[in-house]
Design an enzyme around this catalytic site. Structure first.
Site, mmCIF file in Angstrom:
data_model
loop_
_atom_site.group_PDB
_atom_site.id
_atom_site.type_symbol
_atom_site.label_atom_id
_atom_site.label_comp_id
_atom_site.label_asym_id
_atom_site.label_seq_id
_atom_site.Cartn_x
_atom_site.Cartn_y
_atom_site.Cartn_z
ATOM 1 N N ASN A 24 -11.263 0.934 3.869
ATOM 2 C CA ASN A 24 -10.823 0.820 2.477
ATOM 3 C C ASN A 24 -11.635 1.741 1.582
ATOM 4 O OD1 ASN A 24 -9.154 -1.102 3.472
ATOM 5 N ND2 ASN A 24 -10.270 -2.856 2.649
ATOM 6 N N VAL A 25 -10.967 2.302 0.590
ATOM 7 C CA VAL A 25 -11.658 3.201 -0.344
ATOM 8 C C VAL A 25 -11.994 2.488 -1.645
ATOM 9 C CG1 VAL A 25 -10.715 5.288 0.721
ATOM 10 C CG2 VAL A 25 -9.443 4.180 -1.144
ATOM 11 N N ASP A 26 -11.617 1.209 -1.774
ATOM 12 C CA ASP A 26 -12.000 0.429 -2.966
ATOM 13 C C ASP A 26 -13.464 -0.003 -2.832
ATOM 14 O OD1 ASP A 26 -12.306 -2.265 -1.736
ATOM 15 O OD2 ASP A 26 -10.145 -2.137 -1.404
ATOM 16 N N HIS A 36 -13.490 6.132 5.439
ATOM 17 C CA HIS A 36 -12.433 6.950 4.822
ATOM 18 C C HIS A 36 -12.788 7.371 3.400
ATOM 19 C CE1 HIS A 36 -9.085 5.394 7.766
ATOM 20 N NE2 HIS A 36 -9.915 6.238 8.317
ATOM 21 N N CYS A 41 -19.186 22.937 -2.255
ATOM 22 C CA CYS A 41 -20.582 22.777 -1.797
ATOM 23 C C CYS A 41 -20.841 21.435 -1.115
ATOM 24 C CB CYS A 41 -21.553 22.977 -2.956
ATOM 25 S SG CYS A 41 -21.604 21.596 -4.120
ATOM 26 N N CYS A 61 -17.850 21.545 -10.556
ATOM 27 C CA CYS A 61 -18.893 20.762 -9.890
ATOM 28 C C CYS A 61 -20.214 20.941 -10.643
ATOM 29 C CB CYS A 61 -19.032 21.264 -8.451
ATOM 30 S SG CYS A 61 -20.518 20.692 -7.617
ATOM 31 N N GLY A 80 -7.479 -7.352 8.961
ATOM 32 C CA GLY A 80 -6.523 -6.790 8.002
ATOM 33 C C GLY A 80 -6.251 -5.313 8.188
ATOM 34 N N ASN A 125 -5.787 -11.301 11.189
ATOM 35 C CA ASN A 125 -4.700 -10.591 10.507
ATOM 36 C C ASN A 125 -3.604 -11.600 10.182
ATOM 37 O OD1 ASN A 125 -2.412 -8.685 10.009
ATOM 38 N ND2 ASN A 125 -3.816 -7.160 10.885
ATOM 39 N N GLU A 144 -0.635 -11.132 11.056
ATOM 40 C CA GLU A 144 0.162 -11.180 12.289
ATOM 41 C C GLU A 144 -0.526 -10.344 13.346
ATOM 42 O OE1 GLU A 144 3.669 -9.702 10.438
ATOM 43 O OE2 GLU A 144 3.127 -7.607 10.829
HETATM 44 P P1 OAD Z 1 -2.104 -0.953 6.867
HETATM 45 O O1 OAD Z 1 -1.268 -1.039 5.646
HETATM 46 O O2 OAD Z 1 -1.679 -0.010 7.926
HETATM 47 O O3 OAD Z 1 -2.219 -2.391 7.545
HETATM 48 C C1 OAD Z 1 -2.541 -3.535 6.792
HETATM 49 C C2 OAD Z 1 -2.701 -4.697 7.736
HETATM 50 O O4 OAD Z 1 -3.151 -5.802 6.978
HETATM 51 C C3 OAD Z 1 -1.426 -5.128 8.455
HETATM 52 O O5 OAD Z 1 -1.708 -5.292 9.845
HETATM 53 C C4 OAD Z 1 -1.064 -6.459 7.791
HETATM 54 O O6 OAD Z 1 -0.476 -7.382 8.705
HETATM 55 C C5 OAD Z 1 -2.417 -6.956 7.343
HETATM 56 N N1 OAD Z 1 -2.392 -7.837 6.173
HETATM 57 C C6 OAD Z 1 -1.636 -7.724 5.059
HETATM 58 N N2 OAD Z 1 -1.927 -8.692 4.169
HETATM 59 C C7 OAD Z 1 -2.913 -9.447 4.742
HETATM 60 C C8 OAD Z 1 -3.644 -10.602 4.327
HETATM 61 N N3 OAD Z 1 -3.438 -11.173 3.147
HETATM 62 N N4 OAD Z 1 -4.573 -11.092 5.185
HETATM 63 C C9 OAD Z 1 -4.793 -10.528 6.396
HETATM 64 N N5 OAD Z 1 -4.132 -9.448 6.829
HETATM 65 C C10 OAD Z 1 -3.204 -8.909 6.024
HETATM 66 O O7 OAD Z 1 -3.607 -0.667 6.373
HETATM 67 P P2 OAD Z 1 -4.856 -0.111 7.212
HETATM 68 O O8 OAD Z 1 -4.801 -0.547 8.625
HETATM 69 O O9 OAD Z 1 -6.072 -0.403 6.419
HETATM 70 O O10 OAD Z 1 -6.139 5.888 5.300
HETATM 71 O O11 OAD Z 1 -4.570 1.443 7.130
HETATM 72 C C11 OAD Z 1 -5.474 2.345 7.733
HETATM 73 C C12 OAD Z 1 -5.507 3.646 6.968
HETATM 74 O O12 OAD Z 1 -4.192 4.162 6.794
HETATM 75 C C13 OAD Z 1 -6.022 3.513 5.543
HETATM 76 O O13 OAD Z 1 -7.431 3.529 5.458
HETATM 77 C C14 OAD Z 1 -5.434 4.714 4.868
HETATM 78 C C15 OAD Z 1 -4.037 4.640 5.441
HETATM 79 O O14 OAD Z 1 -3.325 5.812 5.510
HETATM 80 C C16 OAD Z 1 -6.285 6.929 4.452
HETATM 81 O O15 OAD Z 1 -5.815 6.956 3.330
HETATM 82 C C17 OAD Z 1 -7.098 8.040 5.022
#
Ligand code: OAD
Length: 225
Positions: A86-88, A103, A114, A130, A169, A195, A197
């Protein structure tokens, strides 16, 4: 406890109101990933890319941490390592201190010339210089598709030494993070997925449910509370 590695993804922040990427209504159903999350997209239309990340920064600043972030900060304080895609900054706002942002971070700026990084303003714009080299372009400090995630050496070392690897997640669609479960298995670690699911990853155990409910329960179990 120091042998637990937790990998978090967008699902941990979903209940804070931040969109995930690949779920129904996810960010990648509304935006073209190639346009806003690649170096080529930034070169072609930097204003569009800044607008995308400015909106995400605004959402993140307005979001509240949820019980999953708070529980994971407790687990970190007891010695676990948190690696996040996560980037937050919600893990930090919940009290976590040593989170590895593989990320990158919405709240940081990177100079493409630079490599200097610094705190981001609320809104970034095209053409800002910069402060270190006076060059640029300056960009959000986000790892885009086609770029190498940060801190991989530290992460791989932690995976090789861990006894328990937990993915929370995350859909397991994006490498190298998607491969961490297999690296941890090879190192002999137990593996757990938390997760909404089940994903396609090979995990020894799964806890299914919304992160804000099931993560605190699991952390209490680990900490013996
Ligand atoms: P995804 O959107 O691919 O997956 C989110 C996951 O969270 C899914 O498996 C959902 O089932 C689960 N989920 C949703 N709501 C939930 C909840 N309330 N509790 C538990 N699980 C829940 O997101 P990421 O896997 O984080 O990269 O994505 C990976 C990367 O893809 C990100 O860091 C980003 C994106 O492109 C960049 O931007 C470089």
């Amino acid at each position: 406890m120091d042998r637990i590695v937790v990998l978090t993804g967008a699902g941990v922040s979903a209940e804070s109101g931040l969109g995930t990427f690949r779920d129904k209504d996810g960010l990648w159903t509304k935006y073209d990933l190639a346009e806003v999350a690649t170096p080529e997209g930034f070169a072609a239309d930097p204003a569009k890319v800044h607008a995308f990340y400015n909106a995400r920064r605004k959402n993140a600043l307005e979001a509240e941490v949820n019980a999953a972030h708070e529980a994971l900060a407790r687990l970190e304080a007891a010695g676990a390592l948190i690696v996040t895609q996560n980037v937050d900054n919600l893990h930090e706002r919940a009290g976590a201190k040593g989170v590895i942002h593989m990320h990158g971070e919405l709240m940081r700026v990177l100079c493409a010339a630079c490599g200097a990084t610094w705190d981001a303003p609320r809104e970034m714009a095209v053409g800002e210089a910069c402060p270190n080299c006076d060059g640029g372009p300056t960009r959000p400090d986000i790892v885009w598709f086609g770029e190498i995630p940060y801190h991989m050496e530290r992460i791989v070392d932690a995976l090789e030494a861990c006894e328990l690897f937990v993915a929370i997640g995350t859909s397991g669609e994006v490498y190298p993070a998607a491969g961490f479960v297999e690296e941890a298995r090879r190192a002999g670690a137990q593996t757990l997925e938390i997760n909404l699911e089940a994903t396609g990853g090979r995990f020894d155990r799964r806890i299914l449910g919304p992160a804000s409910a099931v993560v605190p329960q699991w952390v209490d179990e680990v900490l013996g509370a």
